[in-house]
Write a protein that holds these residues in place. Sequence first.
Motif, mmCIF file in Angstrom:
data_model
loop_
_atom_site.group_PDB
_atom_site.id
_atom_site.type_symbol
_atom_site.label_atom_id
_atom_site.label_comp_id
_atom_site.label_asym_id
_atom_site.label_seq_id
_atom_site.Cartn_x
_atom_site.Cartn_y
_atom_site.Cartn_z
ATOM 1 N N LEU A 216 0.824 -1.209 0.000
ATOM 2 C CA LEU A 216 0.000 0.000 0.000
ATOM 3 C C LEU A 216 0.857 1.257 0.000
ATOM 4 C CD1 LEU A 216 -2.646 -1.106 2.663
ATOM 5 C CD2 LEU A 216 -2.976 -1.005 0.180
ATOM 6 N N PHE A 248 -13.097 8.523 2.092
ATOM 7 C CA PHE A 248 -12.572 7.663 1.031
ATOM 8 C C PHE A 248 -12.260 8.440 -0.249
ATOM 9 C CE2 PHE A 248 -13.989 4.596 3.974
ATOM 10 C CZ PHE A 248 -13.365 3.400 3.677
ATOM 11 N N LYS A 249 -12.593 9.720 -0.270
ATOM 12 C CA LYS A 249 -12.257 10.558 -1.419
ATOM 13 C C LYS A 249 -10.808 11.031 -1.359
ATOM 14 C CE LYS A 249 -17.057 12.100 -1.716
ATOM 15 N NZ LYS A 249 -18.007 13.229 -1.523
ATOM 16 N N LYS A 251 -7.234 10.572 -1.885
ATOM 17 C CA LYS A 251 -6.489 9.646 -2.741
ATOM 18 C C LYS A 251 -5.238 9.092 -2.077
ATOM 19 C CE LYS A 251 -8.173 11.736 -7.025
ATOM 20 N NZ LYS A 251 -7.818 12.421 -8.295
ATOM 21 N N ASN A 254 -5.248 4.884 2.461
ATOM 22 C CA ASN A 254 -5.717 3.505 2.336
ATOM 23 C C ASN A 254 -6.451 3.147 3.625
ATOM 24 O OD1 ASN A 254 -4.098 2.622 -0.183
ATOM 25 N ND2 ASN A 254 -2.547 3.484 1.183
ATOM 26 N N TYR A 272 -17.975 2.634 -1.200
ATOM 27 C CA TYR A 272 -16.549 2.500 -1.524
ATOM 28 C C TYR A 272 -15.995 1.155 -1.042
ATOM 29 C CZ TYR A 272 -16.749 7.514 -2.497
ATOM 30 O OH TYR A 272 -17.067 8.745 -3.014
ATOM 31 N N LYS A 273 -16.821 0.121 -1.118
ATOM 32 C CA LYS A 273 -16.401 -1.178 -0.587
ATOM 33 C C LYS A 273 -15.136 -1.703 -1.262
ATOM 34 C CE LYS A 273 -19.529 -3.881 -3.559
ATOM 35 N NZ LYS A 273 -20.655 -4.849 -3.560
ATOM 36 N N ASN A 274 -14.919 -1.336 -2.519
ATOM 37 C CA ASN A 274 -13.722 -1.801 -3.231
ATOM 38 C C ASN A 274 -12.453 -1.108 -2.751
ATOM 39 O OD1 ASN A 274 -15.242 -3.568 -4.812
ATOM 40 N ND2 ASN A 274 -15.634 -2.007 -6.375
ATOM 41 N N LYS A 275 -12.635 -0.004 -2.025
ATOM 42 C CA LYS A 275 -11.478 0.719 -1.497
ATOM 43 C C LYS A 275 -11.214 0.419 -0.026
ATOM 44 C CE LYS A 275 -11.690 4.660 -4.667
ATOM 45 N NZ LYS A 275 -11.737 6.151 -4.771
#
Length: 373
Positions: A216, A248-249, A251, A254, A272-275
Motif C-alpha cells: 500500500l 474515502f475521497k 487519494k 488507504n 466505496y467497498k472496493n477501497k
Amino acid sequence: YLYLHSAKNNLSIQFYLESYKKNNKNLNTIINLAYVYLRSSDFINSKKYFMKALELNPESPNTLYAYSYFQLISGYIEEGLINYENRKIVYNYNRNLFNNYNEWKGQNLDGKTLLILSEQGLGDTIQFSRYIFDIKKKYKVKIIFQTKKKLFHFFNNKGLDLHEGKGKLPFFDYFIFLLSLPGILYFKEKIFLKNNNYVPIDKLNLQKWKNKLDYLKGKKIGLNWQGDPNFTRDFMRSVKLEIFEDLFKNKNCNFISLQHGIAMDQINQFKYKNKLINFSDKVDKGINAFEDTISILKNLDLVITTDTAIAHLAGTMELETWLILHFNPEWRWQIQNKNFTWYPRLKIFKQKIKDDWKHVISEINEHLNHKKI
C-alpha cells in the motif's frame, strides 16, 4: 430497571414524565427520568430528579449507581467513584466473595496475596489493567488476576498468576474488582493513572502483517465503526460505515477494516467497498484475543475508531488514534482535560450537536488533509 436502555429519544422523557404525574413516589420512574435527562445533557433536570430519588430512598443502590454517572460527568469525582461501587450490588456480583473474604480498601499489601477480578467488556479490562502493574510496583505482593482466557497472552511473563475463574480459587488475602482500582488510587493520590503500554508484540506475526500491508502506498488508516450491539448504550457510540464515505475521497489514504464479525454486512452495501481493505476472514482466528489486530495496528499510520475495545487497544499501544464520540459520551472521556488524558496519542473528535456525525467526519477530513500522520 429501564434507565440504562432509555435515552434514545425524547419519547422516553415524555413517557417517564407521564408516569411520574400518575405516581410521583415510584422510585424506578424517578431514577429512569433522571438518567434520561442526563443522557440528553439536561443536567439541571437530571439533578432535580436524582435529588427526588435520593429523598425517597437515600440508600438505594440503583439510585446511587445511576447518580454516580451524573457526579463523574459533573466533576464530583470522589463522590462519583464511591457511588459507582454500587454497580456490584445492582449487577449482583459474586456475593460469596463479599460474605467470606476481605475486599481490599487500599491497605498495605506487602507479603499479601491480592485477587483482582476483571469485569465488564474487553475494552474496560485493557484500559484499567494499568492499575495492576501500579500495585505490583508499589508493593511486594502476589497478584492473582482472574480474566478471560483469551486475554491471558496480554499478561504472560509479567509476574502475575492468571486464573480463568473456573474451579477452585487459590488462596488470597484480599480481593477487588478491576474497576474499583481507579477509586483506590484516586482517594489516596487524587489522580487517575497514566497509560502503561503493556501490550505484547509477536515479532513474527508483526512481520507477517507488515508483508501483507507493504504494497500500500500512502497513509494506512485502520477503521472501526461498530461495537457490541448488546451493549445498552451502543446506539450512542457505534455508527454506520456509510458516514465515513467522504474520507474515502482522499487519494493518499488507504483504509483497512478493523471490524470483523459484527457489522460486516455493512461492507457489502458500502459505496466505496472496493477501497476498503478487509482481512476479516484471516484475523484473530486463534485462541488469543486481538492477536492479529495488534500486529495490524502496529503497521498502520492512524486508527479511526468509535468507543470500542479497539480505541483502548490502540490507545494503550500509544498509537496515533482518533476517537469519534457522541455528544454525551461515557464519563471516562468527559474527565479528560489539558492536564490528563487516558492515552498520550489519542485525539477526540466529539459531536458538537447531538447525533450530528457529519460535522465530526468533516473535522476528521480536514485533519487528514492538513496534518502529517
